[in-house]
Write a protein that holds these residues in place. Structure first.
Motif, PDB file in Angstrom:
ATOM      1  N   PRO A  21      -0.868  13.331  -7.812  1.00 30.54           N
ATOM      2  CA  PRO A  21      -1.517  12.525  -8.975  1.00 30.54           C
ATOM      3  C   PRO A  21      -2.749  12.229  -8.554  1.00 30.54           C
ATOM      4  O   PRO A  21      -3.119  12.326  -7.206  1.00 30.54           O
ATOM      5  N   ALA A  22      -3.540  12.268  -9.499  1.00 37.84           N
ATOM      6  CA  ALA A  22      -5.052  11.996  -9.417  1.00 37.84           C
ATOM      7  C   ALA A  22      -5.223  10.578  -8.591  1.00 37.84           C
ATOM      8  O   ALA A  22      -4.633   9.678  -8.684  1.00 37.84           O
ATOM      9  N   HIS A  23      -6.254  10.333  -8.028  1.00 39.85           N
ATOM     10  CA  HIS A  23      -6.786   9.335  -7.263  1.00 39.85           C
ATOM     11  C   HIS A  23      -6.560   7.974  -8.177  1.00 39.85           C
ATOM     12  O   HIS A  23      -6.052   7.043  -7.562  1.00 39.85           O
ATOM     13  N   VAL A  24      -6.816   7.932  -9.351  1.00 39.38           N
ATOM     14  CA  VAL A  24      -7.102   6.579 -10.005  1.00 39.38           C
ATOM     15  C   VAL A  24      -5.592   6.280 -10.277  1.00 39.38           C
ATOM     16  O   VAL A  24      -5.074   5.202 -10.308  1.00 39.38           O
ATOM     17  N   TYR A  25      -4.611   7.254 -10.442  1.00 39.79           N
ATOM     18  CA  TYR A  25      -3.178   6.890 -10.581  1.00 39.79           C
ATOM     19  C   TYR A  25      -2.824   6.441  -9.261  1.00 39.79           C
ATOM     20  O   TYR A  25      -1.873   5.524  -9.295  1.00 39.79           O
ATOM     21  N   ARG A  26      -3.148   7.052  -8.190  1.00 39.15           N
ATOM     22  CA  ARG A  26      -2.470   6.523  -6.861  1.00 39.15           C
ATOM     23  C   ARG A  26      -2.863   5.247  -6.538  1.00 39.15           C
ATOM     24  O   ARG A  26      -2.112   4.529  -5.725  1.00 39.15           O
ATOM     25  N   VAL A  27      -3.932   4.771  -6.989  1.00 40.02           N
ATOM     26  CA  VAL A  27      -4.452   3.369  -6.542  1.00 40.02           C
ATOM     27  C   VAL A  27      -4.057   2.422  -7.652  1.00 40.02           C
ATOM     28  O   VAL A  27      -4.038   1.130  -7.512  1.00 40.02           O
ATOM     29  N   SER A  28      -3.602   2.877  -8.766  1.00 36.14           N
ATOM     30  CA  SER A  28      -3.485   1.943 -10.260  1.00 36.14           C
ATOM     31  C   SER A  28      -1.715   1.874 -10.282  1.00 36.14           C
ATOM     32  O   SER A  28      -1.352   0.581 -10.784  1.00 36.14           O
ATOM     33  N   SER A  29      -1.019   2.964  -9.881  1.00 37.88           N
ATOM     34  CA  SER A  29       0.164   2.598 -10.241  1.00 37.88           C
ATOM     35  C   SER A  29       1.101   1.796  -9.070  1.00 37.88           C
ATOM     36  O   SER A  29       1.132   2.062  -7.847  1.00 37.88           O
ATOM     37  N   PRO A  30       1.768   0.596  -9.559  1.00 41.65           N
ATOM     38  CA  PRO A  30       2.542  -0.248  -8.428  1.00 41.65           C
ATOM     39  C   PRO A  30       3.355   0.722  -7.760  1.00 41.65           C
ATOM     40  O   PRO A  30       3.678   0.297  -6.632  1.00 41.65           O
ATOM     41  N   LEU A  31       4.138   1.538  -8.371  1.00 42.82           N
ATOM     42  CA  LEU A  31       5.093   2.231  -7.657  1.00 42.82           C
ATOM     43  C   LEU A  31       4.609   2.944  -6.448  1.00 42.82           C
ATOM     44  O   LEU A  31       5.245   3.290  -5.473  1.00 42.82           O
ATOM     45  N   LEU A  32       3.313   3.368  -6.665  1.00 41.36           N
ATOM     46  CA  LEU A  32       2.671   4.310  -5.483  1.00 41.36           C
ATOM     47  C   LEU A  32       1.631   3.557  -4.574  1.00 41.36           C
ATOM     48  O   LEU A  32       1.352   3.973  -3.583  1.00 41.36           O
ATOM     49  N   ARG A  33       1.873   1.962  -4.935  1.00 41.67           N
ATOM     50  CA  ARG A  33       1.266   1.217  -3.708  1.00 41.67           C
ATOM     51  C   ARG A  33       2.052   0.344  -3.094  1.00 41.67           C
ATOM     52  O   ARG A  33       1.620  -0.560  -2.227  1.00 41.67           O
ATOM     53  N   LEU A  34       3.637   0.687  -2.777  1.00 36.72           N
ATOM     54  CA  LEU A  34       4.338  -0.195  -2.129  1.00 36.72           C
ATOM     55  C   LEU A  34       4.256   0.296  -0.601  1.00 36.72           C
ATOM     56  O   LEU A  34       3.722   1.268  -0.239  1.00 36.72           O
ATOM     57  N   PRO A  35       4.421  -0.823   0.244  1.00 35.46           N
ATOM     58  CA  PRO A  35       4.704  -2.229  -0.084  1.00 35.46           C
ATOM     59  C   PRO A  35       3.727  -2.994  -0.489  1.00 35.46           C
ATOM     60  O   PRO A  35       2.660  -3.029  -0.232  1.00 35.46           O
ATOM     61  N   LEU A  36       3.763  -4.099  -1.414  1.00 35.20           N
ATOM     62  CA  LEU A  36       2.773  -4.981  -1.862  1.00 35.20           C
ATOM     63  C   LEU A  36       2.905  -6.154  -0.920  1.00 35.20           C
ATOM     64  O   LEU A  36       1.886  -6.864  -0.927  1.00 35.20           O
ATOM     65  N   ASN A  37       3.963  -6.218   0.094  1.00 32.94           N
ATOM     66  CA  ASN A  37       3.784  -7.491   1.124  1.00 32.94           C
ATOM     67  C   ASN A  37       3.486  -8.744   0.255  1.00 32.94           C
ATOM     68  O   ASN A  37       2.943  -9.516   0.940  1.00 32.94           O
ATOM     69  N   ALA A  38       4.410  -9.041  -0.762  1.00 36.35           N
ATOM     70  CA  ALA A  38       4.492 -10.468  -1.300  1.00 36.35           C
ATOM     71  C   ALA A  38       5.644 -10.180  -2.085  1.00 36.35           C
ATOM     72  O   ALA A  38       6.199  -9.196  -2.607  1.00 36.35           O
ATOM     73  N   PRO A  39       6.354 -11.729  -2.263  1.00 37.10           N
ATOM     74  CA  PRO A  39       7.452 -11.581  -3.034  1.00 37.10           C
ATOM     75  C   PRO A  39       7.214 -11.306  -4.357  1.00 37.10           C
ATOM     76  O   PRO A  39       6.343 -11.497  -4.967  1.00 37.10           O
ATOM     77  N   GLN A  40       8.566 -10.565  -5.114  1.00 39.79           N
ATOM     78  CA  GLN A  40       8.268 -10.308  -6.059  1.00 39.79           C
ATOM     79  C   GLN A  40       9.563 -10.458  -7.143  1.00 39.79           C
ATOM     80  O   GLN A  40      10.557 -10.484  -6.680  1.00 39.79           O
ATOM     81  N   LEU A  41       9.158 -10.571  -8.253  1.00 39.64           N
ATOM     82  CA  LEU A  41      10.600 -10.760  -9.329  1.00 39.64           C
ATOM     83  C   LEU A  41      10.113 -10.027 -10.493  1.00 39.64           C
ATOM     84  O   LEU A  41       9.150  -9.762 -11.119  1.00 39.64           O
ATOM     85  N   ILE A  42      10.884  -8.845 -10.670  1.00 37.98           N
ATOM     86  CA  ILE A  42      11.056  -7.646 -11.550  1.00 37.98           C
ATOM     87  C   ILE A  42      12.121  -8.196 -12.567  1.00 37.98           C
ATOM     88  O   ILE A  42      13.310  -8.154 -12.514  1.00 37.98           O
TER      89      ILE A  42
END
Length: 382
Positions: free
Chosen positions: A301-322
């Protein structure tokens, strides 16, 4: 109980009977007395609207000149899209939502009447602000930041989250309902920068007035210096596209006690490939997910998608509720399920909550799915 006046300007296009039906339905749902009046001309409309009303202005140039004037807390509702319209001081302009915009306008007027807040600017643009709600007499209240969705389009605004503002404040939370510049008018970088700046502005809100940043309007100092917010207990909650913005901010380093996705757009690459909401993803980010990469002969994927898509930024290192409703868009259900599994696999602390409900049930206080969500937030910030 309260009174709400809806005024239709001269020459409005929508069927008068349909407008009356929409208004009556909202009056009943909100428990208010209301009336719909058709103005003869600009002078008649001004006499009706001065001091507060919900107004569908229509095409009259004389009426439209009134939108920018300081005539009181008017909620102007253009059923068609009308960019670059600035409402006068104390007024609101909603546009581009069709006849349903009248319902949103009435809800906004009633919410503002029942639940006063303090609007605090964090930048110079008319879209760079947050509405701060603090429970009466609260000190060191935990904070919930709300980031609205609307597929990153300017016709949708922070009023979408006002019902949750009231619900959460009633539960003892301070609430920061964040507005931001949307990319269809300002570009993707402005949007992501605004979310970061809006979250950072919470630090300034809790500062003494003398230490506040000069670009932040603290409303006469009534909030500045008051230790009302416990910034060690902050949850950031995003709905739909707002969930993408919320989780991306956490991935970029914003420290929170909990990140919450409500029916989130969490996989931007697949969102683009599946033409989600008629191409909303590529329109917001500026190009399709693989266009820029393809020009380099690459498949990723293009760079802006790599930095913007939450799925591609894992782990977030924070508790999450989905949180995801089972009656929502099937692609969003897919995104939420796959994201939750991937986040857990990456080592993040993730709770997945899926219950009956459509795309708006997750931001409707009376629904079981929101009640369960609010209880989870309360537990996390206890």
């Amino acid at each position: 109980m309260g009174d709400v006046l809806v005024v239709a300007g001269p020459g409005v296009v929508p069927d008068a009977g349909l407008l009356a039906e929409v208004a009556a339905r909202e009056f009943t749902a909100l428990g208010v007395r209301g009336a719909l009046v058709h103005a003869r001309d600009a002078a008649h409309l001004l006499s009706l609207a001065r001091g507060g009303a919900v107004v569908i202005p229509g095409p009259s140039p004389e009426v439209r000149e009134l939108i920018g004037q300081p005539i009181g807390p008017v909620v102007w509702v253009d059923v068609e899209r009308a960019d670059d319209v600035a409402a006068g001081e104390g007024a609101t302009h909603l546009h581009g939502r069709g006849i349903s915009g009248l319902a949103w306008g009435i809800r906004h007027a009633v919410h503002r009447m029942r639940h006063p807040s303090r609007r605090i600017a964090y930048g110079a643009s008319r879209d760079q602000w947050g509405d701060l709600y603090v429970p009466g007499g609260a000190r060191n209240a935990p904070v919930v930041v709300l980031i609205h969705g609307g597929y990153w389009r300017s016709i949708w605004a922070a009023d979408l989250m006002e019902a949750l503002c009231a619900d959460l404040t009633g539960r003892g939370f301070a609430v920061w309902n964040l507005e931001y510049r949307r990319p269809d008018l300002h570009g993707w970088q402005s949007t992501t920068a605004d979310v970061a700046a809006g979250l950072a502005a919470l630090d300034t809100v809790n500062m003494p007035a003398a230490d506040a940043h000069p670009d932040v309007d603290l409303g006469g100092g009534a909030v500045a210096g008051s230790p009302a917010l416990d910034l060690g207990r902050v949850a950031v909650v995003g709905h739909s596209a707002g969930a993408q913005l919320a989780l991306r901010a956490v991935a970029d380093g914003v420290r929170v006690a909990l990140a919450v996705s409500l029916a989130g757009v969490l996989d931007l690459v697949e969102g683009d490939r599946r033409w989600l909401s008629s191409g909303a993803v590529a329109a917001a980010l500026g190009h399709p997910s693989t266009e820029a990469a393809a020009r380099r002969g690459a498949e990723e994927p293009a760079h802006v998608y790599r930095v913007s898509s939450p799925l591609l930024r894992l782990p977030l290192n924070a508790p999450q509720l989905i949180v995801q409703g089972t009656d929502d868009d099937l692609d969003l259900i897919d995104f939420s399920r796959r994201y939750a599994r991937a986040a857990q696999h990456a080592g993040d602390e993730v709770t997945y909550l899926e219950m009956s409900g459509d795309h708006f049930a997750v931001i409707t206080p009376s629904t079981p799915i929101w009640q369960a969500t609010a209880e989870a937030i309360t537990t996390a910030l206890a």
